[in-house]
Design an enzyme around this catalytic site. Structure first.
Site, PDB file in Angstrom:
ATOM      1  N   ASP A 185       1.055  -4.885  -2.851  1.00 57.92           N
ATOM      2  CA  ASP A 185       1.171  -4.383  -4.216  1.00 57.92           C
ATOM      3  C   ASP A 185       2.305  -5.035  -5.007  1.00 57.92           C
ATOM      4  O   ASP A 185       3.277  -5.543  -4.443  1.00 57.92           O
ATOM      5  CB  ASP A 185       1.428  -2.873  -4.188  1.00 57.92           C
ATOM      6  CG  ASP A 185       0.174  -2.081  -3.878  1.00 57.92           C
ATOM      7  OD1 ASP A 185      -0.777  -2.663  -3.309  1.00 57.92           O
ATOM      8  OD2 ASP A 185       0.145  -0.877  -4.194  1.00 57.92           O
ATOM      9  N   HIS A 202      -3.532  -3.223 -10.639  1.00 55.66           N
ATOM     10  CA  HIS A 202      -2.433  -2.282 -10.366  1.00 55.66           C
ATOM     11  C   HIS A 202      -1.680  -1.934 -11.655  1.00 55.66           C
ATOM     12  O   HIS A 202      -0.492  -1.648 -11.622  1.00 55.66           O
ATOM     13  CB  HIS A 202      -1.500  -2.901  -9.330  1.00 55.66           C
ATOM     14  CG  HIS A 202      -0.592  -1.916  -8.625  1.00 55.66           C
ATOM     15  ND1 HIS A 202      -0.962  -0.625  -8.320  1.00 55.66           N
ATOM     16  CD2 HIS A 202       0.680  -2.038  -8.162  1.00 55.66           C
ATOM     17  CE1 HIS A 202       0.040  -0.002  -7.714  1.00 55.66           C
ATOM     18  NE2 HIS A 202       1.043  -0.840  -7.623  1.00 55.66           N
ATOM     19  N   HIS A 219       3.009  -1.408 -14.193  1.00 52.11           N
ATOM     20  CA  HIS A 219       3.346  -0.474 -13.120  1.00 52.11           C
ATOM     21  C   HIS A 219       3.848   0.851 -13.661  1.00 52.11           C
ATOM     22  O   HIS A 219       4.866   1.395 -13.207  1.00 52.11           O
ATOM     23  CB  HIS A 219       4.377  -1.086 -12.178  1.00 52.11           C
ATOM     24  CG  HIS A 219       4.307  -0.496 -10.786  1.00 52.11           C
ATOM     25  ND1 HIS A 219       4.939   0.672 -10.433  1.00 52.11           N
ATOM     26  CD2 HIS A 219       3.636  -0.898  -9.681  1.00 52.11           C
ATOM     27  CE1 HIS A 219       4.674   0.929  -9.168  1.00 52.11           C
ATOM     28  NE2 HIS A 219       3.884   0.008  -8.687  1.00 52.11           N
ATOM     29  N   HIS A 226       4.154  -4.254   0.147  1.00 51.48           N
ATOM     30  CA  HIS A 226       4.553  -4.785  -1.163  1.00 51.48           C
ATOM     31  C   HIS A 226       5.031  -6.233  -1.035  1.00 51.48           C
ATOM     32  O   HIS A 226       5.863  -6.529  -0.171  1.00 51.48           O
ATOM     33  CB  HIS A 226       5.668  -3.936  -1.766  1.00 51.48           C
ATOM     34  CG  HIS A 226       5.245  -2.536  -2.122  1.00 51.48           C
ATOM     35  ND1 HIS A 226       5.176  -1.529  -1.196  1.00 51.48           N
ATOM     36  CD2 HIS A 226       4.842  -1.997  -3.295  1.00 51.48           C
ATOM     37  CE1 HIS A 226       4.756  -0.411  -1.795  1.00 51.48           C
ATOM     38  NE2 HIS A 226       4.549  -0.674  -3.061  1.00 51.48           N
TER      39      HIS A 226
END
Ligand SMILES: [Zn+2]
Length: 293
Positions: A112, A163, A167, A259
């Site tokens: 991510d 995503h 964010h 991540h």
């Protein structure tokens, strides 16, 4: 005397009427605000986004949003306090149907918040070494800044997941139109790098799912994707801890949250090198399919 009393009485009655009217107006004002929560929440979202800063990660709100305006607002506050792992334990009713597994025996690694020129190339090289395909949940503004990395991800056979643009952990509390614009903008940035690439997954930042964000992502042809294994690598616990957590909790069908951006991710990169030999011997790993059924 009697006249004076009557005057006092009249004045008292007028005073009571005034108080009652004021109370009614106050109620109407409060009711009106509760009926138009989007504007209120929009402000809260702006503050949240700014406070979130560049070192964001997928820490869910302290209390995952319930969709109720006041609950959503109070949840937006502590979202940046740094809680993670609670998303996994939040229970299905907080996920609004978002997928937590692959639906098969295969295990999926997800990365991510990238792409990031410091870590994404290292992740790609390590995955290539073990011939593992994964899924990258990219942030729109990072895709815009690093189209070459989006191209490298796709060229290596990995799949993509939206995503959000910036964010925004509170994105789910915005209006449907604002959510839609954010997700479309992100897909456009990805496709500016790789035209026509399939983007059939959406992961809400922080795992802070709401009914609107699930609904809009589905309308745009994306399936909401959560996770089932979370080593909280964004908290930088070190490569050993990350590797141990993943190897201990991995099971058939798991979706592993990692991540490759959003802070110092060298620990994740190093953990990946330790994880892959065992993981590939125990499981078949897959990039989440671009034609989910
Ligand atoms: Zn994230």
């Amino acid at each position: 005397m009697e006249a004076v009393t009557r005057v006092n009485s009249t004045a008292r009655a007028a005073g009571i009427v005034t108080v009652v009217v004021a109370a009614l107006l106050g109620s109407a004002y409060v009711l009106g605000r509760s009926l138009v929560p989007d504007q209120t929440r929009q402000h809260a979202t702006g503050v949240t986004t700014d406070a979130n800063g560049p070192h964001y990660a997928d820490q869910p709100p302290e209390q995952p949003s319930t969709g109720h305006p006041s609950a959503s607002q109070s949840a937006a506050g502590p979202a940046e306090a740094g809680q993670d792992g609670t998303g996994r334990d939040a229970g299905g009713d907080q996920l609004f149907g978002a997928h937590t597994d692959t639906g098969t025996a295969r295990l999926a690694l997800t990365f991510d918040d990238g792409p990031d020129p410091r870590y994404t190339p290292q992740v790609l090289a390590t995955l290539r070494e073990y011939d593992v395909k994964a899924t990258f949940c990219v942030v729109g503004e990072n895709a815009q800044d690093h189209p070459d990395l989006v191209q490298a991800i796709v060229a290596d056979g990995h799949t993509l997941c939206n995503h959000s643009w910036h964010h925004d952990v509170s994105l789910g509390n915005r209006s449907a139109d604002q959510i839609r614009a954010d997700l479309i903008r992100t897909n456009e940035a990805i496709r500016a790098a790789v035209p026509d690439v399939p983007i059939v997954w959406y992961r809400q930042p922080g795992g802070a799912w709401t009914y609107p964000v699930v609904s809009v992502s589905r309308q745009l042809g994306m399936t909401p994707l959560h996770w089932s294994v979370d080593p909280s690598d964004w908290q930088v616990p070190g490569a050993n801890k990350i590797a141990t957590t993943v190897l201990t909790q991995a099971q058939p069908g798991a979706v592993v949250l990692l991540h490759d951006a959003g802070g110092d991710r060298q620990g994740t990169v190093d953990a990946l090198r330790r994880i892959l030999p065992e993981l590939t011997s125990r499981f078949e790993l897959e990039a989440l399919p671009t034609d989910p059924t």
